[in-house]
Design a protein around this motif. Structure first.
Motif: not given
Ligand code: AHR
Length: 501
Positions: A64-78
């Motif tokens: 139904t819902t989709i969480r994005y883009p992380g996760g650990n990835f999001v903590s360094g994402y611009q």
């Protein structure tokens, strides 16, 4: 023969089932986005590069819902790296997974993909290396119709209408020492409160999720939730839970009973929410977003840690590509039973993850996509569990486990909609079938029962590229309804869905 007796009645509901309980999770990690959902040149890919065979499987899974883009990835994402002309986008080091992020998929592309699969976006902001300003910038870019620098930038990038994202996660696993920019509960609670307040000044429609503990074994579990909620009580709608399970030392029954751990996890967080509510003399509702849960054999990541050279940051490496067995699927089914039994307090959840990375769907570059064993209990439950979850009174024999001591041999959840009943049953006995009787006298109009389940002579059987249908749902012909009592026999190590109409 193991025995269990269940009673349920329409007068005793747990609560309405929020469809967000059947969410998924897509992280920029390994071959999830690149060479997973997005593979330009694949025979099934459209002009947008998204694989249509994967889209069909995601739709069938019923997320139904989709969480994005992380996760650990999001903590360094611009997030700005992922918008604008694709060919001009920067390539960045992904510190979380020691990979190169090409940014060929960003917010616009992912939202287009969500439109194709028919799921809702749950967007996470980076509170590892970033803070209030960047979260507000992203919200302005995504949700303000026009007339500001960020919203006009979105329109110039081809999206006239706002994305209208309402569900947002305030960072990810900020208690974890592995997290880029991880913080103390006090520091994170203050930051999350500031970010939430600023975001609500931009858009009053938001539903905000604050980070709970990364798992129940974290040394700060409990105090983390209390402190974070003390800071953010007025600002957020959800606190998150994350949990991953695996079989330890041949304790198969204990593994199958992972739902008892999830039950205890949820009950503890609910108690903390209620404690903070009482201290604050508040009548506000805060629910749990169980936005990462699954079976995950962590060793398959740890084995690879520390093996990368300074000049070796691969694009879309094969990471966390767990192959799931019948036992894993039966455990996933048990975890879904736990979520349904807490439908009054857990109103959002995300199976972690979706494609290739600890995932129900696998792909080969240039090749096929297929369903892992764990695909089936999720798809069947998402489809069938609608309406209201019912309280289940369970009287069952027990099985011994190394991890949790003696546990009920059978786990069960039930839902009802339009007078019909859906039952979800798990037999944790590893050698013996279970005979289950269910008192359905509170539903006098019911007359037939159809059962489908996952089991196999080999509990470690798996689906693979070469044998993608080795494990599929099977009809269980033992289900029968007589005089208001349903009887069914569950094979050892099995998960079963029964539709009673
Ligand atoms: O799902 C894999 C990882 O598990 C996520 O990136 C992180 O949030 C969790 O520790």
């Amino acid at each position: 023969m193991t025995r269990a007796h269940l009673t349920l009645h329409p007068a005793f509901p747990v609560g309405p089932i929020d469809r967000r309980l059947f969410g998924g999770f897509v992280e920029h990690l390994g071959r999830h986005v690149y060479d997973g959902i997005h593979e330009p040149g694949h025979p099934t890919a459209g002009p947008d590069g998204f694989r249509r065979d994967v889209i069909e499987l995601v739709k069938e899974l019923g997320v139904t819902t989709i969480r994005y883009p992380g996760g650990n990835f999001v903590s360094g994402y611009q997030w700005e790296d992922g918008v604008g002309p694709v060919d001009g986008r920067p390539r960045r080091l992904d510190l979380a997974w020691h990979s190169t992020e090409t940014n060929r998929v960003g917010l616009h592309e992912f939202h287009d993909w969500l439109d194709l699969v028919g799921s809702e976006l749950m967007l996470a902001v980076n509170l590892g290396t970033r803070g209030v300003k960047e979260a507000v910038d992203l919200l302005e870019y995504a949700n303000v119709p026009s007339g500001t620098t960020r919203s006009d930038q979105r329109r110039a990038n081809g999206r006239e209408e706002p994305f209208g994202v309402t569900m947002w996660c305030l960072g990810n696993e900020m208690d974890g020492p592995w997290q880029v920019g991880h913080r103390s509960a006090d520091d994170y609670g203050r930051l999350a409160s500031q970010v939430a307040k600023a975001m609500r000044l931009v858009d009053t429609r938001l539903t905000l999720v604050v980070c709970g503990s990364s798992n129940r074994d974290m040394p700060t579990f409990g105090t983390w939730e209390r402190t974070v909620l003390e800071h953010t009580w007025d600002d957020v709608d959800y606190i998150s839970c994350h949990a991953y399970y695996q079989e330890h030392d041949g304790d198969l029954a204990g593994f199958l009973a992972s739902g008892t751990d999830m039950d205890a996890f949820i009950d503890a967080v609910v108690a903390t929410i209620d404690h903070v509510r009482a201290v604050k003399r508040s009548d506000k509702r805060i629910d749990i977003s169980f936005d990462e849960w699954n079976v995950w054999y962590f060793t398959r990541w740890n084995e690879q840690e520390g093996t990368f050279a300074i000049d070796d940051w691969p694009v879309a490496p094969r990471l966390l590509e767990d192959v799931y067995t019948v036992a894993d699927a039966v455990t996933v089914g048990g975890l879904l039973i736990s979520l349904l039994n807490h439908a009054d307090r857990v109103t959002s959840a995300s199976l972690a993850q979706l494609v290739n990375v600890i995932a129900p769907i696998m792909t080969e570059p240039g090749g096929p996509a297929w369903r892992q064993t764990t695909f089936h209990p999720f798809a069947l439950t998402s489809k069938a569990a609608r309406g209201t979850a019912l309280k289940v009174t369970l009287d069952a024999d027990t099985v011994p486990t190394a991890r949790y001591g003696d546990v009920p041999a059978v786990a069960a959840a039930a839902t009802t909609e339009d007078g019909t009943v859906q039952l979800f049953l798990q037999n944790r006995d590893t050698t013996t079938p279970a005979t289950v009787t269910v008192d359905l006298s509170g539903f006098p109009a019911l007359s037939s029962a159809t059962a489908t389940g996952i089991w196999d002579d080999d509990p470690y059987a798996a689906n693979t590229r070469d044998d993608p249908a080795r494990v599929v749902p099977r009809a269980n012909d033992t289900a029968a309804l007589t005089g208001g009592v349903l009887t069914v026999t569950l094979p050892p190590v099995s998960w079963t869905a029964i539709s009673v109409a």
